[in-house]
Design a protein around this motif. Sequence first.
Motif, PDB file in Angstrom:
ATOM      1  N   LYS A   2       0.898  -1.232  -0.037  1.00 46.55           N
ATOM      2  CA  LYS A   2      -0.026   0.122  -0.125  1.00 46.55           C
ATOM      3  C   LYS A   2       1.082   1.064   0.176  1.00 46.55           C
ATOM      4  CE  LYS A   2      -4.122   1.172   2.362  1.00 46.55           C
ATOM      5  NZ  LYS A   2      -5.136   1.260   3.384  1.00 46.55           N
ATOM      6  N   LYS A  92      -8.857  -4.324  -1.788  1.00 46.45           N
ATOM      7  CA  LYS A  92      -8.898  -5.797  -1.430  1.00 46.45           C
ATOM      8  C   LYS A  92      -8.602  -5.786   0.172  1.00 46.45           C
ATOM      9  CE  LYS A  92      -4.937  -8.429  -1.853  1.00 46.45           C
ATOM     10  NZ  LYS A  92      -3.832  -9.039  -2.461  1.00 46.45           N
ATOM     11  N   SER A  93      -8.080  -4.986   0.621  1.00 46.95           N
ATOM     12  CA  SER A  93      -7.953  -5.038   2.388  1.00 46.95           C
ATOM     13  C   SER A  93      -8.920  -4.558   2.971  1.00 46.95           C
ATOM     14  CB  SER A  93      -6.576  -4.226   2.527  1.00 46.95           C
ATOM     15  OG  SER A  93      -6.584  -2.801   2.145  1.00 46.95           O
TER      16      SER A  93
END
Length: 93
Positions: A2, A92-93
């Motif tokens: 990230k 996604k997280s």
Amino acid sequence: MKICGPKLSLCCTLLSVWGIVQLALMGLFFAIRSPAFIEDLSIPEEAHHDARTFLDAMDDSYSLIAKNCGIAAALYAVTLVISGWQVWVNNKS
């Protein structure tokens, strides 16, 4: 991995899409020698004395600016890939 947050990555994605569209259209219009962009040309002062020299300088300037717009659009495409990847990572997280 990230790098940036969800809002920044989405903003960069949208700006990249707009940059690609705008620069691709500008590059196309410079490539077809659109008279609307004649004021944006870089023509040396000494080329204004002879018609043939002026037309050659104008043609060279159109070609150079069209190429520069294509390069800038490609750089925006790289930014789009990176920011799109960041949007995917953040979702996604």
